[in-house]
Design a protein around this motif. Sequence first.
Motif, PDB file in Angstrom:
ATOM      1  N   TYR A 101       0.852  -1.144  -0.044  1.00 44.22           N
ATOM      2  CA  TYR A 101      -0.057   0.012   0.188  1.00 44.22           C
ATOM      3  C   TYR A 101       0.864   1.289  -0.057  1.00 44.22           C
ATOM      4  CZ  TYR A 101      -4.102  -2.722   1.463  1.00 44.22           C
ATOM      5  OH  TYR A 101      -5.268  -3.540   1.289  1.00 44.22           O
ATOM      6  N   ASP A 102       0.412   2.153  -0.786  1.00 45.76           N
ATOM      7  CA  ASP A 102       1.040   3.599  -0.841  1.00 45.76           C
ATOM      8  C   ASP A 102       0.373   4.522  -0.703  1.00 45.76           C
ATOM      9  OD1 ASP A 102       2.963   5.587  -1.615  1.00 45.76           O
ATOM     10  OD2 ASP A 102       2.849   5.183  -3.738  1.00 45.76           O
ATOM     11  N   PRO A 103       0.231   5.189   0.820  1.00 46.45           N
ATOM     12  CA  PRO A 103      -0.887   6.027   1.003  1.00 46.45           C
ATOM     13  C   PRO A 103      -0.877   7.352   0.110  1.00 46.45           C
ATOM     14  CG  PRO A 103       0.073   5.333   3.032  1.00 46.45           C
ATOM     15  CD  PRO A 103       0.990   4.745   1.792  1.00 46.45           C
ATOM     16  N   LEU A 132      -6.221  -0.858  10.438  1.00 43.01           N
ATOM     17  CA  LEU A 132      -5.603   0.344  10.653  1.00 43.01           C
ATOM     18  C   LEU A 132      -5.068   0.946   9.249  1.00 43.01           C
ATOM     19  CD1 LEU A 132      -4.376   0.392  14.334  1.00 43.01           C
ATOM     20  CD2 LEU A 132      -6.310   1.871  13.289  1.00 43.01           C
ATOM     21  N   ILE A 133      -4.106   0.089   8.767  1.00 47.04           N
ATOM     22  CA  ILE A 133      -3.397   0.352   7.603  1.00 47.04           C
ATOM     23  C   ILE A 133      -4.320   0.263   6.389  1.00 47.04           C
ATOM     24  CG2 ILE A 133      -1.697  -0.821   5.820  1.00 47.04           C
ATOM     25  CD1 ILE A 133      -0.506  -2.114   7.991  1.00 47.04           C
ATOM     26  N   ARG A 134      -5.429  -0.467   6.101  1.00 46.46           N
ATOM     27  CA  ARG A 134      -6.232  -0.305   5.013  1.00 46.46           C
ATOM     28  C   ARG A 134      -7.151   0.951   5.304  1.00 46.46           C
ATOM     29  NH1 ARG A 134      -9.107  -6.048   5.629  1.00 46.46           N
ATOM     30  NH2 ARG A 134     -10.221  -5.401   3.606  1.00 46.46           N
ATOM     31  N   ILE A 135      -7.364   1.462   6.335  1.00 50.59           N
ATOM     32  CA  ILE A 135      -8.133   2.727   6.748  1.00 50.59           C
ATOM     33  C   ILE A 135      -7.164   3.907   6.385  1.00 50.59           C
ATOM     34  CG2 ILE A 135      -9.039   4.204   8.322  1.00 50.59           C
ATOM     35  CD1 ILE A 135     -10.241   2.019   9.840  1.00 50.59           C
ATOM     36  N   TYR A 136      -5.951   3.819   6.928  1.00 45.85           N
ATOM     37  CA  TYR A 136      -5.039   4.956   6.740  1.00 45.85           C
ATOM     38  C   TYR A 136      -4.580   5.104   5.078  1.00 45.85           C
ATOM     39  CZ  TYR A 136      -0.755   7.954   6.799  1.00 45.85           C
ATOM     40  OH  TYR A 136       0.412   8.703   6.295  1.00 45.85           O
ATOM     41  N   SER A 137      -4.406   3.933   4.657  1.00 42.83           N
ATOM     42  CA  SER A 137      -4.050   4.014   3.213  1.00 42.83           C
ATOM     43  C   SER A 137      -4.953   4.082   2.162  1.00 42.83           C
ATOM     44  CB  SER A 137      -2.918   2.541   2.857  1.00 42.83           C
ATOM     45  OG  SER A 137      -3.978   1.666   2.826  1.00 42.83           O
ATOM     46  N   GLU A 192      -6.463   1.826   1.218  1.00 43.21           N
ATOM     47  CA  GLU A 192      -6.224   0.666   0.158  1.00 43.21           C
ATOM     48  C   GLU A 192      -5.502   0.960  -1.289  1.00 43.21           C
ATOM     49  OE1 GLU A 192      -8.492  -3.101   0.968  1.00 43.21           O
ATOM     50  OE2 GLU A 192     -10.148  -1.494   2.013  1.00 43.21           O
ATOM     51  N   ASN A 193      -4.886   2.052  -1.007  1.00 42.24           N
ATOM     52  CA  ASN A 193      -4.267   2.342  -2.475  1.00 42.24           C
ATOM     53  C   ASN A 193      -2.928   1.497  -2.531  1.00 42.24           C
ATOM     54  OD1 ASN A 193      -4.070   4.361  -4.440  1.00 42.24           O
ATOM     55  ND2 ASN A 193      -2.071   4.929  -3.733  1.00 42.24           N
TER      56      ASN A 193
END
Length: 216
Positions: free
Chosen positions: A136-138, A200-205, A207-208
């Motif tokens: 993922y690349d936010p 948390l990662i999926r929310i913050y990023s 899912e990009n």
Amino acid sequence: MTNNELKLETKCYDANEYGYLYGLNKKIPDEEFEKVKPFFKDFRRMDFVEGNVQVTGRPEGYRCLEKDVSKVEEILGITNTLEKRQNKVKEAFADPIKKANLIDQSYEWLKILFDKGGTRPEQDLSRLAVHSTKIYDPKDSFKRGCEKGEGELFIYTPHGMWYIINNCGEFSDKSLNNVQTPQGGAVGYRLMYDDLIDRLIRIYSEENIYSGKQLY
């Protein structure tokens, strides 16, 4: 809600075939599990296309597919359902202010979790990328900023989840770097797979998925 409340949580992510696999967050009586056992499979390494080299998390054990989660929840009377948790995020994302707050909160939690609980082994970004199950690349921060020493990535690998912070700009303290990159290095933290961290990662990023230059 308490930490002991029965629920299904993600146990692993398989990049090849199954996607997310789910398991119960705690042991239940055998007679209760027998009611839902038909929706579970006792997974082993051999059940995956390439063993578990394309799996992040804990694949071994009784796991169910996402399509069967609601059936298991209904039979066991689980009220903190996966759909409810997913809908909370969707509802927040529908409101620009709530979305921004949720993303900010997720980022703060991630920083604490990786900083306090993560390890910092020496590694090479290309090696992480070649063994990754997902990157993922936010906000495309790494894609756009890597040449300037900026950006961050979340890399899922069979050996854990990595938080990569590019750290090779003009004024960066490169002595902090433990991850080699073509641009000059990055700070990397590794945590073992965890349902909360994954969410948390999926929310913050948002899912990009990383879509920049090949990393290996």
